[in-house]
Design a protein around this motif. Structure first.
Motif, mmCIF file in Angstrom:
data_model
loop_
_atom_site.group_PDB
_atom_site.id
_atom_site.type_symbol
_atom_site.label_atom_id
_atom_site.label_comp_id
_atom_site.label_asym_id
_atom_site.label_seq_id
_atom_site.Cartn_x
_atom_site.Cartn_y
_atom_site.Cartn_z
ATOM 1 N N SER A 146 26.420 50.290 0.386
ATOM 2 C CA SER A 146 26.689 51.065 2.202
ATOM 3 C C SER A 146 25.713 50.582 2.926
ATOM 4 N N GLY A 147 25.343 50.276 2.328
ATOM 5 C CA GLY A 147 24.953 49.433 3.530
ATOM 6 C C GLY A 147 24.973 48.442 4.856
ATOM 7 N N ASP A 148 24.516 48.251 5.814
ATOM 8 C CA ASP A 148 25.140 47.057 6.695
ATOM 9 C C ASP A 148 25.239 46.141 6.161
ATOM 10 N N SER A 149 25.140 45.614 5.250
ATOM 11 C CA SER A 149 25.289 43.843 4.725
ATOM 12 C C SER A 149 25.784 44.058 3.692
ATOM 13 N N LEU A 150 26.360 45.098 2.657
ATOM 14 C CA LEU A 150 26.565 45.163 1.836
ATOM 15 C C LEU A 150 28.246 45.956 1.745
ATOM 16 N N GLY A 151 28.868 45.642 0.980
ATOM 17 C CA GLY A 151 29.819 46.280 0.527
ATOM 18 C C GLY A 151 31.130 45.008 0.213
ATOM 19 N N GLN A 152 32.177 45.369 0.661
ATOM 20 C CA GLN A 152 33.535 44.119 0.502
ATOM 21 C C GLN A 152 33.550 43.804 1.990
ATOM 22 N N GLU A 153 33.664 42.586 1.872
ATOM 23 C CA GLU A 153 34.686 41.601 3.020
ATOM 24 C C GLU A 153 35.356 40.683 2.220
ATOM 25 N N ILE A 154 36.711 40.969 3.321
ATOM 26 C CA ILE A 154 37.840 40.093 2.679
ATOM 27 C C ILE A 154 38.057 39.257 4.361
ATOM 28 N N SER A 155 38.358 37.830 4.049
ATOM 29 C CA SER A 155 38.526 36.754 5.267
ATOM 30 C C SER A 155 39.711 35.648 5.083
ATOM 31 N N ILE A 156 40.293 35.333 5.895
ATOM 32 C CA ILE A 156 41.174 35.153 5.474
ATOM 33 C C ILE A 156 40.963 33.544 5.464
ATOM 34 N N THR A 157 40.974 31.982 4.067
ATOM 35 C CA THR A 157 40.012 30.833 4.677
ATOM 36 C C THR A 157 41.508 29.956 4.145
ATOM 37 N N ASN A 158 41.764 29.449 5.152
ATOM 38 C CA ASN A 158 42.883 28.160 4.180
ATOM 39 C C ASN A 158 44.456 29.033 3.785
ATOM 40 N N ASN A 159 44.592 30.086 4.072
ATOM 41 C CA ASN A 159 45.618 30.339 3.935
ATOM 42 C C ASN A 159 45.988 31.498 3.018
ATOM 43 N N SER A 160 44.570 31.246 2.656
ATOM 44 C CA SER A 160 43.464 31.998 0.869
ATOM 45 C C SER A 160 43.027 33.117 1.535
ATOM 46 N N ALA A 161 43.313 34.704 0.667
ATOM 47 C CA ALA A 161 42.398 36.024 1.013
ATOM 48 C C ALA A 161 41.245 35.525 0.062
ATOM 49 N N VAL A 162 39.987 35.496 0.685
ATOM 50 C CA VAL A 162 38.903 35.345 0.011
ATOM 51 C C VAL A 162 38.249 35.676 -0.065
ATOM 52 N N GLY A 163 37.638 36.596 -0.754
ATOM 53 C CA GLY A 163 37.014 37.915 -1.109
ATOM 54 C C GLY A 163 35.248 37.988 -1.428
ATOM 55 N N THR A 164 34.176 39.078 -0.909
ATOM 56 C CA THR A 164 33.083 38.910 -0.876
ATOM 57 C C THR A 164 32.576 39.939 -1.121
ATOM 58 N N TYR A 165 31.571 41.195 -3.049
ATOM 59 C CA TYR A 165 31.172 42.007 -2.736
ATOM 60 C C TYR A 165 29.463 41.808 -2.936
ATOM 61 N N ASP A 166 29.172 42.493 -1.904
ATOM 62 C CA ASP A 166 27.398 42.314 -1.445
ATOM 63 C C ASP A 166 27.597 44.060 -2.483
ATOM 64 N N PHE A 167 26.074 44.394 -2.825
ATOM 65 C CA PHE A 167 25.717 45.619 -3.532
ATOM 66 C C PHE A 167 24.165 45.585 -4.173
ATOM 67 N N THR A 168 23.437 46.515 -3.945
ATOM 68 C CA THR A 168 22.081 46.449 -4.626
ATOM 69 C C THR A 168 22.421 47.555 -5.623
ATOM 70 N N THR A 169 21.078 47.126 -6.731
ATOM 71 C CA THR A 169 21.459 48.233 -8.671
ATOM 72 C C THR A 169 19.603 47.567 -8.313
ATOM 73 N N ASP A 170 19.677 49.039 -9.380
ATOM 74 C CA ASP A 170 17.881 49.328 -9.826
ATOM 75 C C ASP A 170 17.879 48.582 -10.873
ATOM 76 N N PRO A 171 16.846 46.941 -10.964
ATOM 77 C CA PRO A 171 16.121 46.126 -11.984
ATOM 78 C C PRO A 171 15.597 46.987 -13.615
ATOM 79 N N ARG A 172 15.508 48.112 -13.234
ATOM 80 C CA ARG A 172 14.759 48.786 -14.228
ATOM 81 C C ARG A 172 15.334 49.678 -15.137
ATOM 82 N N HIS A 173 17.156 50.082 -14.304
ATOM 83 C CA HIS A 173 18.129 50.580 -15.473
ATOM 84 C C HIS A 173 18.294 49.932 -17.033
#
Length: 271
Positions: A29-56
């Motif tokens: 839910s952060g400003d720099s997190l979540g799903q991003e989909i952009s069209i590059t060279n006619n392909s929808a290229v997706g990225t996904y950023d999130f945070t998690t707890d390394p102690r779990h």
């Protein structure tokens, strides 16, 4: 929201959730997190950023090369490869939704007479784990010619879509908690571009700190040298080499890495 952490063999390892206590927490839910989909060279290229707890306890499954799957706000099931991890008390995880083989494997040159986009892409997709799903240009036929020997499979897919005046996206189909298909959906046009910040770094493990990346993963390389006076490229096809890890059979233009293949090969998926 329900996520699935999936291993390279396409088996579910754990199921993070915002609805059930004690599960691995994921925050996108952060400003720099979540799903991003952009069209590059006619392909929808997706990225996904999130945070998690390394102690779990389930954080052991958050590792480069594993996958995270979920249904996004567009109603599509997405499969993202975990590409890099960074952080101390909290991990920031960067993922990309394209199969590693499409990025790291080279496409072959070809010169085809008019054929459908499905037949044209069959050379690229035949053993990649991906198949054509939705196809809005199935009736189109185009002659295509590509001479490059260093184009990635992903680049070639985009170039083919351009020839067919089409754009594509990458998605998966799931049945319960199991990935059943990886599909490339081909449309006449896709949606708008969006931009977000990306986090990528090199491997650096200190205490609970972590920073890892498989952006430069290589399982084999194709070797070509300069051209002679007749226009023929120098190759290693006459060499038969095998040192246990790296090998190149006589007649091949590639040097293969057994250890990398055993760990990262797509042939481990779906049993």
């Amino acid at each position: 929201m329900q996520w699935f952490i999936i291993g390279r063999d396409m088996h579910v390892l754990c199921t993070p959730s915002t609805d059930f206590p004690q599960t691995l927490p994921i925050d996108d839910s952060g400003d720099s997190l979540g799903q991003e989909i952009s069209i590059t060279n006619n392909s929808a290229v997706g990225t996904y950023d999130f945070t998690t707890d390394p102690r779990h306890p389930d954080s052991v499954y958050i590792t480069e090369g594993n996958y995270i799957a979920f249904r996004d706000k567009y109603g599509k099931d997405r499969l993202y490869t975990i590409m890099s991890i960074e952080g101390d008390e909290e991990w920031t995880v960067h993922c990309e939704d394209i199969g590693l083989d499409l990025i790291n494997e080279y496409a072959v040159p070809w010169d085809y007479t008019a054929r459908s986009i499905e037949d044209t892409l069959s050379v690229v997709l035949h053993d990649s784990g991906w198949e054509i799903g939705i196809n809005e240009v199935s009736s189109y036929k185009r002659a295509t010619k590509f001479e490059g020997t260093t184009d990635s499979q992903l680049t070639r897919i985009g170039d083919v879509c351009n020839q067919f005046d089409a754009e594509c996206e990458f998605a998966i189909e799931m049945k319960g908690a199991k990935v059943t298909k990886q599909v490339i959906n081909i449309y006449k046009t896709l949606g708008e571009d969006k931009t977000q910040q990306r986090f990528i770094d090199n491997i650096n493990l200190i205490s609970l700190s972590r920073s890892g990346s498989i952006e430069d993963l290589i399982t084999c390389i194709r070797c070509y040298g300069k051209e002679d006076e007749n226009g023929n490229k120098l190759t290693i096809a006459d060499i038969n080499y095998d040192d246990g890890r790296y090998f190149s059979p006589k007649g091949e233009h590639r040097i293969y890495d057994r250890e990398a293949r055993n760990k990262w090969s797509r042939f481990r998926a779906y049993d």
